[in-house]
Design a protein around this motif. Sequence first.
Motif, PDB file in Angstrom:
ATOM      1  N   ARG A 151     -22.609  12.332 -44.050  1.00  0.00           N
ATOM      2  CA  ARG A 151     -21.429  12.948 -43.443  1.00  0.00           C
ATOM      3  C   ARG A 151     -21.733  13.928 -42.319  1.00  0.00           C
ATOM      4  NH1 ARG A 151     -20.498  11.080 -48.216  1.00  0.00           N
ATOM      5  NH2 ARG A 151     -18.404  10.351 -48.820  1.00  0.00           N
ATOM      6  N   ILE A 152     -22.963  14.397 -42.208  1.00  0.00           N
ATOM      7  CA  ILE A 152     -23.274  15.352 -41.131  1.00  0.00           C
ATOM      8  C   ILE A 152     -23.837  14.675 -39.881  1.00  0.00           C
ATOM      9  CG2 ILE A 152     -23.680  17.212 -42.783  1.00  0.00           C
ATOM     10  CD1 ILE A 152     -26.674  16.896 -42.298  1.00  0.00           C
ATOM     11  N   ARG A 153     -24.076  13.365 -39.940  1.00  0.00           N
ATOM     12  CA  ARG A 153     -24.757  12.672 -38.845  1.00  0.00           C
ATOM     13  C   ARG A 153     -24.167  12.966 -37.461  1.00  0.00           C
ATOM     14  NH1 ARG A 153     -24.886   6.691 -39.157  1.00  0.00           N
ATOM     15  NH2 ARG A 153     -22.646   7.053 -39.220  1.00  0.00           N
ATOM     16  N   PRO A 154     -22.841  12.892 -37.270  1.00  0.00           N
ATOM     17  CA  PRO A 154     -22.312  13.059 -35.898  1.00  0.00           C
ATOM     18  C   PRO A 154     -22.485  14.467 -35.345  1.00  0.00           C
ATOM     19  CG  PRO A 154     -20.690  12.023 -37.362  1.00  0.00           C
ATOM     20  CD  PRO A 154     -21.769  12.565 -38.221  1.00  0.00           C
ATOM     21  N   TRP A 155     -22.690  15.446 -36.228  1.00  0.00           N
ATOM     22  CA  TRP A 155     -22.736  16.836 -35.790  1.00  0.00           C
ATOM     23  C   TRP A 155     -24.147  17.301 -35.433  1.00  0.00           C
ATOM     24  CZ3 TRP A 155     -18.124  18.812 -34.817  1.00  0.00           C
ATOM     25  CH2 TRP A 155     -17.026  18.246 -35.449  1.00  0.00           C
ATOM     26  N   LEU A 156     -25.149  16.537 -35.792  1.00  0.00           N
ATOM     27  CA  LEU A 156     -26.522  16.996 -35.575  1.00  0.00           C
ATOM     28  C   LEU A 156     -26.879  17.143 -34.092  1.00  0.00           C
ATOM     29  CD1 LEU A 156     -28.415  15.062 -38.407  1.00  0.00           C
ATOM     30  CD2 LEU A 156     -27.400  17.355 -38.448  1.00  0.00           C
ATOM     31  N   PRO A 157     -26.408  16.263 -33.183  1.00  0.00           N
ATOM     32  CA  PRO A 157     -26.717  16.494 -31.768  1.00  0.00           C
ATOM     33  C   PRO A 157     -26.199  17.828 -31.231  1.00  0.00           C
ATOM     34  CG  PRO A 157     -26.026  14.226 -32.112  1.00  0.00           C
ATOM     35  CD  PRO A 157     -25.752  14.959 -33.391  1.00  0.00           C
ATOM     36  N   VAL A 158     -25.112  18.326 -31.803  1.00  0.00           N
ATOM     37  CA  VAL A 158     -24.600  19.629 -31.359  1.00  0.00           C
ATOM     38  C   VAL A 158     -25.605  20.731 -31.699  1.00  0.00           C
ATOM     39  CG1 VAL A 158     -22.591  21.137 -31.293  1.00  0.00           C
ATOM     40  CG2 VAL A 158     -22.306  18.725 -31.917  1.00  0.00           C
ATOM     41  N   LEU A 159     -26.205  20.630 -32.870  1.00  0.00           N
ATOM     42  CA  LEU A 159     -27.238  21.600 -33.260  1.00  0.00           C
ATOM     43  C   LEU A 159     -28.429  21.513 -32.309  1.00  0.00           C
ATOM     44  CD1 LEU A 159     -27.236  21.068 -37.138  1.00  0.00           C
ATOM     45  CD2 LEU A 159     -25.944  22.759 -35.821  1.00  0.00           C
ATOM     46  N   ALA A 160     -28.787  20.291 -31.910  1.00  0.00           N
ATOM     47  CA  ALA A 160     -29.895  20.123 -30.964  1.00  0.00           C
ATOM     48  C   ALA A 160     -29.578  20.789 -29.634  1.00  0.00           C
ATOM     49  CB  ALA A 160     -30.197  18.639 -30.772  1.00  0.00           C
ATOM     50  N   ALA A 161     -28.338  20.663 -29.178  1.00  0.00           N
ATOM     51  CA  ALA A 161     -27.941  21.286 -27.912  1.00  0.00           C
ATOM     52  C   ALA A 161     -27.985  22.800 -28.008  1.00  0.00           C
ATOM     53  CB  ALA A 161     -26.541  20.819 -27.522  1.00  0.00           C
ATOM     54  N   ILE A 162     -27.527  23.345 -29.130  1.00  0.00           N
ATOM     55  CA  ILE A 162     -27.529  24.802 -29.328  1.00  0.00           C
ATOM     56  C   ILE A 162     -28.950  25.351 -29.283  1.00  0.00           C
ATOM     57  CG2 ILE A 162     -27.182  26.556 -31.126  1.00  0.00           C
ATOM     58  CD1 ILE A 162     -24.571  25.037 -31.833  1.00  0.00           C
ATOM     59  N   SER A 163     -29.888  24.639 -29.894  1.00  0.00           N
ATOM     60  CA  SER A 163     -31.262  25.146 -30.028  1.00  0.00           C
ATOM     61  C   SER A 163     -32.142  24.815 -28.828  1.00  0.00           C
ATOM     62  CB  SER A 163     -31.904  24.558 -31.285  1.00  0.00           C
ATOM     63  OG  SER A 163     -32.152  23.162 -31.127  1.00  0.00           O
ATOM     64  N   ALA A 164     -31.671  24.034 -27.877  1.00  0.00           N
ATOM     65  CA  ALA A 164     -32.525  23.505 -26.804  1.00  0.00           C
ATOM     66  C   ALA A 164     -33.371  24.588 -26.146  1.00  0.00           C
ATOM     67  CB  ALA A 164     -31.659  22.804 -25.758  1.00  0.00           C
ATOM     68  N   ASN A 165     -34.702  24.350 -26.112  1.00  0.00           N
ATOM     69  CA  ASN A 165     -35.637  25.390 -25.686  1.00  0.00           C
ATOM     70  C   ASN A 165     -36.916  24.765 -25.141  1.00  0.00           C
ATOM     71  OD1 ASN A 165     -36.781  27.995 -25.419  1.00  0.00           O
ATOM     72  ND2 ASN A 165     -37.641  27.919 -27.485  1.00  0.00           N
ATOM     73  N   SER A 166     -36.783  23.645 -24.407  1.00  0.00           N
ATOM     74  CA  SER A 166     -37.993  22.975 -23.907  1.00  0.00           C
ATOM     75  C   SER A 166     -37.712  22.238 -22.599  1.00  0.00           C
ATOM     76  CB  SER A 166     -38.537  22.001 -24.961  1.00  0.00           C
ATOM     77  OG  SER A 166     -37.511  21.178 -25.496  1.00  0.00           O
ATOM     78  N   PRO A 167     -37.418  22.984 -21.512  1.00  0.00           N
ATOM     79  CA  PRO A 167     -37.114  22.321 -20.237  1.00  0.00           C
ATOM     80  C   PRO A 167     -38.346  21.909 -19.434  1.00  0.00           C
ATOM     81  CG  PRO A 167     -36.851  24.673 -20.008  1.00  0.00           C
ATOM     82  CD  PRO A 167     -37.164  24.427 -21.458  1.00  0.00           C
ATOM     83  N   PHE A 168     -39.529  22.434 -19.799  1.00  0.00           N
ATOM     84  CA  PHE A 168     -40.734  22.153 -19.016  1.00  0.00           C
ATOM     85  C   PHE A 168     -41.726  21.323 -19.825  1.00  0.00           C
ATOM     86  CE2 PHE A 168     -39.084  26.233 -17.405  1.00  0.00           C
ATOM     87  CZ  PHE A 168     -38.852  25.868 -16.089  1.00  0.00           C
ATOM     88  N   TRP A 169     -42.470  20.479 -19.105  1.00  0.00           N
ATOM     89  CA  TRP A 169     -43.453  19.607 -19.755  1.00  0.00           C
ATOM     90  C   TRP A 169     -44.631  19.417 -18.811  1.00  0.00           C
ATOM     91  CZ3 TRP A 169     -44.543  17.870 -24.415  1.00  0.00           C
ATOM     92  CH2 TRP A 169     -45.386  16.763 -24.585  1.00  0.00           C
ATOM     93  N   GLN A 170     -45.817  19.829 -19.269  1.00  0.00           N
ATOM     94  CA  GLN A 170     -47.054  19.655 -18.494  1.00  0.00           C
ATOM     95  C   GLN A 170     -46.930  20.210 -17.069  1.00  0.00           C
ATOM     96  OE1 GLN A 170     -49.837  19.109 -19.656  1.00  0.00           O
ATOM     97  NE2 GLN A 170     -49.774  17.695 -21.373  1.00  0.00           N
ATOM     98  N   GLY A 171     -46.342  21.405 -16.964  1.00  0.00           N
ATOM     99  CA  GLY A 171     -46.251  22.081 -15.687  1.00  0.00           C
ATOM    100  C   GLY A 171     -45.110  21.648 -14.805  1.00  0.00           C
ATOM    101  N   ASN A 172     -44.219  20.798 -15.318  1.00  0.00           N
ATOM    102  CA  ASN A 172     -43.127  20.272 -14.504  1.00  0.00           C
ATOM    103  C   ASN A 172     -41.778  20.517 -15.171  1.00  0.00           C
ATOM    104  OD1 ASN A 172     -44.698  18.875 -12.369  1.00  0.00           O
ATOM    105  ND2 ASN A 172     -45.443  17.650 -14.105  1.00  0.00           N
ATOM    106  N   GLU A 173     -40.750  20.642 -14.346  1.00  0.00           N
ATOM    107  CA  GLU A 173     -39.374  20.646 -14.832  1.00  0.00           C
ATOM    108  C   GLU A 173     -39.049  19.240 -15.333  1.00  0.00           C
ATOM    109  OE1 GLU A 173     -35.987  20.774 -16.035  1.00  0.00           O
ATOM    110  OE2 GLU A 173     -36.134  22.680 -14.923  1.00  0.00           O
ATOM    111  N   SER A 174     -38.663  19.139 -16.589  1.00  0.00           N
ATOM    112  CA  SER A 174     -38.444  17.823 -17.206  1.00  0.00           C
ATOM    113  C   SER A 174     -37.089  17.229 -16.854  1.00  0.00           C
ATOM    114  CB  SER A 174     -38.554  17.935 -18.724  1.00  0.00           C
ATOM    115  OG  SER A 174     -37.445  18.647 -19.260  1.00  0.00           O
ATOM    116  N   GLY A 175     -36.136  18.059 -16.459  1.00  0.00           N
ATOM    117  CA  GLY A 175     -34.772  17.578 -16.284  1.00  0.00           C
ATOM    118  C   GLY A 175     -33.965  17.582 -17.570  1.00  0.00           C
TER     119      GLY A 175
END
Length: 362
Positions: A142-166
């Motif tokens: 029953r929680i499956r559809p709501w999990l991406p919202v939690l991922a968006a709230i916690s998002a904390n990884s915009p960079f990868w190997q010295g580059n902006e990941s997008g």
Amino acid sequence: MRTVGVEEELLLVDPETGEPKALSAAVLARATRDPEEPDVFEKELHNQMLEFATHPQSAMDELGEEIVRIRGEAARHAGEIGCTVAALATSPLPVRPSVGMNRRYQWMAEQYGIATREQLVCGCHVHVSVESDEEGVAVIDRIRPWLPVLAAISANSPFWQGNESGYASYRSRVWQRWPSAGPTELFGSAERYHQRVADMVATGTILDEAMVYFDARLSARYPTVEIRVADVCLHADTAVLLATLVRGLVETAAREWKAGEEPVDHSVSLLRLASWRAARSGLTGDLLHPATMRSAPAETVVGALLDHVAEALADSGDLERARAACAALLRDGNGARIQREVWERTGNLREVVAACVRHTQG
């Protein structure tokens, strides 16, 4: 009231250069000599990572205090050997991760190749107590559809190997390389859940039950549902908000199950799109609304999540604090936005790491 526990993975970095340091064994050696809590910290897949787990807590204030305290202890132990800790879900600076030498990690390196070698990512896992496996699987369905919202709230990884990941959460894209990772179809019963896990292990593609990396799963160690979609949060307050929302989701789902309400049958294909959208946008763009699977502003979708769990949060005394914390996060930004703001201001990824070290312990 359901108890909640949080597992956080922290990045070990050089305090001067910001580069990840493969010193987890040395930090753990220091930590195990601590007479107060010698078993708080654990080794992770890569030697540049350090993991800790809180005790199960009923009060969110106490959970927050424990996270802050253990982060401080991690920084103290790391400082004794010349490094520090940062709640970063990926390293902004280039890094060559080194895999731990125990048998399990070496099996993974041989089996999965570059996917293992590059998997230097730090997540936050939230455990919420359930009364039985049957209740736990009903919650997972029953929680499956709501999990991406939690991922968006916690998002904390915009960079990868010295580059902006997008991406706001590039960690989640790297995590999806594991063959067992991601959203799941409806199970319907604990028996079907356990049979699916047994079938997956029987293929030989994964080593054991612990390598079933579903977005939400029954814990193999505790009587809990474990939600595994989040980046490690830059601020301890965000980790507490995440735990609060997860407990609200679990309680709401359990009540729906007991009332005979059927879970929403969104396909795994749509759930994967929602997860991708959350990783790309974080809280600064549109997300897919869990009810309709159509695009909507992040503020609208976060509001829908709060409305969905409002009764459960009100019963636990957490509703007003959760509303205020979500409003502050939407206004001030999550870890991804803060990292990007430092980068835009300084043009220096070392400054990004240094700022995140301060935020981690702030």
